[in-house]
Design a protein around this motif. Structure first.
Motif, short mmCIF file in Angstrom:
data_model
loop_
_atom_site.label_atom_id
_atom_site.label_comp_id
_atom_site.label_asym_id
_atom_site.label_seq_id
_atom_site.Cartn_x
_atom_site.Cartn_y
_atom_site.Cartn_z
N LEU A 80 7.75 4.93 27.77
CA LEU A 80 8.48 4.12 26.79
C LEU A 80 9.65 3.36 27.39
N ASN A 81 9.85 3.44 28.69
CA ASN A 81 11.00 2.78 29.30
C ASN A 81 10.99 1.27 29.07
N ASP A 82 9.82 0.64 29.20
CA ASP A 82 9.75 -0.81 28.98
C ASP A 82 10.09 -1.16 27.54
N ALA A 83 9.58 -0.38 26.60
CA ALA A 83 9.87 -0.63 25.19
C ALA A 83 11.35 -0.43 24.90
N ARG A 84 11.93 0.59 25.50
CA ARG A 84 13.36 0.84 25.31
C ARG A 84 14.19 -0.30 25.89
N ALA A 85 13.82 -0.74 27.07
CA ALA A 85 14.57 -1.83 27.70
C ALA A 85 14.51 -3.09 26.87
N ILE A 86 13.35 -3.39 26.33
CA ILE A 86 13.20 -4.58 25.48
C ILE A 86 14.05 -4.44 24.22
N ARG A 87 14.02 -3.26 23.61
CA ARG A 87 14.79 -3.04 22.37
C ARG A 87 16.29 -3.15 22.64
N VAL A 88 16.75 -2.58 23.74
CA VAL A 88 18.17 -2.67 24.09
C VAL A 88 18.57 -4.13 24.30
N ALA A 89 17.72 -4.89 24.97
CA ALA A 89 18.01 -6.31 25.18
C ALA A 89 18.07 -7.05 23.85
N GLU A 90 17.17 -6.72 22.91
CA GLU A 90 17.19 -7.36 21.59
C GLU A 90 18.48 -7.02 20.84
N ILE A 91 18.89 -5.78 20.90
CA ILE A 91 20.12 -5.36 20.21
C ILE A 91 21.32 -6.06 20.80
N MET A 92 21.38 -6.15 22.12
CA MET A 92 22.50 -6.83 22.77
C MET A 92 22.54 -8.30 22.38
N PHE A 129 23.79 -8.59 18.79
CA PHE A 129 25.23 -8.34 18.74
C PHE A 129 25.99 -9.57 19.21
N ARG A 130 25.55 -10.15 20.29
CA ARG A 130 26.23 -11.35 20.82
C ARG A 130 26.14 -12.50 19.81
N ASN A 131 24.98 -12.67 19.18
CA ASN A 131 24.83 -13.73 18.17
C ASN A 131 25.78 -13.50 17.00
#
Length: 82
Positions: free
Chosen positions: A5-17, A20-22
């Motif tokens: 699940l590391n790839d899925a987690r990395a993608i989700r973290v990038a989406e959340i970041m 947040f920035r938006n």
């Protein structure tokens, strides 16, 4: 953490970041023009405070850890939760 699940987690973290920035950019762009009587009302005071904090966050560089895996699954889980 080799559960696939590391790839899925990395993608989700990038989406959340990104989200947040938006949100921070939208907060900075808010411009309320209250009248003199309304200027110190709670809502406008809170709006000014949020806009000020958003500007501060946007100007602060990210100071995360190195991000290197330590090989300790429990520690990595705690770091992800934090």
């Amino acid at each position: 953490m080799s559960d696939g699940l590391n790839d899925a987690r990395a993608i989700r973290v990038a989406e959340i970041m990104t989200d947040f920035r938006n949100l921070q950019h939208y907060l900075v762009q808010l411009r309320a023009t209250p009248t003199a009587e309304e200027y110190y009302l709670e809502g406008y005071s809170l709006l000014r405070q949020c806009a000020s904090e958003a500007q501060t966050i946007l100007q602060t560089p990210f100071s995360g850890s190195s991000g290197a895996a330590t090989g300790e699954p429990e520690r990595e889980k705690q770091q992800l939760k934090a």
